[in-house]
Enzyme design. Structure first.
Site, PDB file in Angstrom:
ATOM      1  N   GLU A 181      99.311  18.588 -11.468  1.00 34.76           N
ATOM      2  CA  GLU A 181      98.045  17.635 -11.208  1.00 34.76           C
ATOM      3  C   GLU A 181      98.235  16.347 -11.225  1.00 34.76           C
ATOM      4  O   GLU A 181      99.249  15.639 -11.934  1.00 34.76           O
ATOM      5  CB  GLU A 181      96.968  17.644 -12.541  1.00 34.76           C
ATOM      6  CG  GLU A 181      96.601  19.502 -12.598  1.00 34.76           C
ATOM      7  CD  GLU A 181      95.642  19.608 -13.967  1.00 34.76           C
ATOM      8  OE1 GLU A 181      95.388  18.529 -14.370  1.00 34.76           O
ATOM      9  OE2 GLU A 181      95.495  20.727 -14.114  1.00 34.76           O
ATOM     10  N   HIS A 191      87.879  20.336 -13.800  1.00 34.06           N
ATOM     11  CA  HIS A 191      87.780  21.331 -13.326  1.00 34.06           C
ATOM     12  C   HIS A 191      86.518  21.306 -12.391  1.00 34.06           C
ATOM     13  O   HIS A 191      85.795  22.376 -11.935  1.00 34.06           O
ATOM     14  CB  HIS A 191      87.331  22.570 -14.342  1.00 34.06           C
ATOM     15  CG  HIS A 191      88.406  22.605 -15.403  1.00 34.06           C
ATOM     16  ND1 HIS A 191      88.085  23.237 -16.527  1.00 34.06           N
ATOM     17  CD2 HIS A 191      89.745  22.657 -15.302  1.00 34.06           C
ATOM     18  CE1 HIS A 191      89.482  23.544 -17.332  1.00 34.06           C
ATOM     19  NE2 HIS A 191      90.205  23.002 -16.588  1.00 34.06           N
ATOM     20  N   GLU A 235      99.255  16.697 -20.147  1.00 38.39           N
ATOM     21  CA  GLU A 235      98.025  16.252 -18.994  1.00 38.39           C
ATOM     22  C   GLU A 235      97.017  15.432 -19.638  1.00 38.39           C
ATOM     23  O   GLU A 235      95.808  16.000 -19.722  1.00 38.39           O
ATOM     24  CB  GLU A 235      97.480  17.563 -18.681  1.00 38.39           C
ATOM     25  CG  GLU A 235      97.157  18.571 -19.581  1.00 38.39           C
ATOM     26  CD  GLU A 235      96.550  19.873 -18.731  1.00 38.39           C
ATOM     27  OE1 GLU A 235      95.532  19.724 -17.915  1.00 38.39           O
ATOM     28  OE2 GLU A 235      96.950  20.925 -19.036  1.00 38.39           O
TER      29      GLU A 235
END
Length: 400
Positions: free
Chosen positions: A260, A230, A356
């Protein structure tokens, strides 16, 4: 001058992301949970719950907002500064409260919820100060935390939600392709990020011409800035040999999706390529585990073992995926559906979840940087449908 505590101001045409029947079904599910818990009225205060049950996504700016649900009524409570916009964007009734007197918000809530009932509320959202005001104004016979039941309901997506999420995943892909085109030596992270964000916002406007447009964003990171998932965008200029992290996040009526990917500007060295390929392999293995009947903890432990066999588990920094739906980086998520060791939720058809995996190799070590891949999958009766289209891995993502 007569200055009311609250009033109704309804004008314009109502526009919502889903049909009225969709919201009626969601409210029926909430009312079933209320009846089971003996709750007479729910006072929902979080952005995610209000958006889920009414369609209205508020902008607080320090003011309280709410949705009061009883056995017969569903009423959003909004501040006067927003005029009729909350009514145009909500299912059910809407009351506007004024700020002529302190705590008119709670007077408006009381006009629907009444006094002396068992009140359902979101214990993970309502502040201590607002809880004290709720107790003073509603004089509840009991206060019951409805947030866990609401979260469980949101974890199972309707066909209409899945259709919207699929469109969001396609928008995320469009942002990814725009970012790929913008990557070049000397470009700043912020320049590349803006290219992806602009492409997504234009695509959302094309697909949803009557929607409200806000909150779509990109995190594009390079070099050491890839070490956290982040990390905000900076003005760092891209250099040949950089590891890059592409992260696109379209927001459509409160529904978040994501893409991503790891990339390199120029050919990665052998150590970097080895870590990257291992993380891609973990990603692909993890996606194969997302099937009905598997628990989040079981999936997590299997990927842990996969990485441990390659002496990479110590570089993992967080869980392997999470639920998708009404969520955002600044309001709630469905924490009961995350791929972590401490989550025992069992996957069911209709759930939507990401895979992820991320590995962060510290600076000074071979292959330093953050490696992250992210796809979104819809759990089906026979397995899972991957709704992410942008390619993964070195074959497509070595640029320059």
């Amino acid at each position: 001058m007569d200055r009311p505590d609250f009033y109704r101001f309804h004008q314009g045409s109502r526009v919502l992301p889903f049909a009225p029947a969709e919201y009626d079904a969601r409210l029926a599910g909430l009312r079933s949970a209320m009846a089971e818990a003996g709750i007479g009225a729910c006072v929902l205060t979080s952005m995610q719950a209000i958006a889920y049950y009414s369609g209205f996504l508020y902008c607080s700016f320090g003011r309280p907002y709410g949705l009061v649900v009883t056995a017969t009524d569903s009423v959003t409570v909004s501040a006067g500064i927003d005029a009729a916009q909350p009514w145009r964007r909500c299912h059910g009734d809407n009351i506007t409260y004024t700020d002529w007197a302190r705590n008119n918000y709670w007077r408006a809530v009381r006009s629907v919820a009444g006094e002396g009932q068992a009140i359902g509320y979101e214990a993970d959202h309502l502040t201590l100060a607002q809880k004290a005001l709720m107790d003073a104004f509603l004089k509840p016979a009991a206060c019951i935390d409805i947030a866990p039941a609401s979260m469980r309901q949101r974890m199972g997506k309707s066909p209409a939600e899945i259709a919207l999420i699929k469109q969001g995943a396609e928008v995320a892909d469009a942002g990814g392709y725009a970012i790929r085109v913008a990557i070049r030596e000397g470009a700043r992270e912020i320049d590349v990020a803006m290219a992806g964000r602009d492409a997504m916002e234009l695509e959302i406007a094309r697909r949803f011409p009557e929607a409200e447009y806000r909150d779509t964003w990109v995190w594009f990171q390079s070099g050491i800035n890839t070490d956290g998932a982040h990390n905000p965008v900076t003005a760092r200029a891209l250099q040949q040999g950089d590891i890059l992290s592409l992260n696109t996040f379209p927001m459509i009526s409160g529904y978040y999706t994501a893409l991503e990917r790891t990339l390199f500007l120029g050919q990665p060295d052998a150590a970097s390529l080895k870590v990257w390929e291992a993380n891609v392999a973990a990603h692909e293995y993890g996606m194969s585990l997302l099937v009905p009947g598997a628990s989040c903890a079981e999936v997590t432990e299997k990927i842990n073992a996969f990485l441990a066999e390659r002496d990479l588990l110590q570089y993992r920094t967080f869980g392997y995926g999470h639920s998708f739906g009404v969520l955002s980086h600044y309001y709630g998520r469905e924490a009961g559906l995350e791929l972590r060791e401490d989550i025992d939720t069992v996957l069911e058809p209709g759930m939507v979840i990401s895979m992820e995996p991320m590995l962060t190799i510290p600076e000074g070590q071979p292959g330093a940087g953050g490696y992250r891949e992210h796809d979104i999958l819809v759990i089906t009766d026979g397995g899972a449908e991957n709704i992410t289209g942008y390619p993964c891995g070195p074959g497509f993502n070595i640029l320059g």
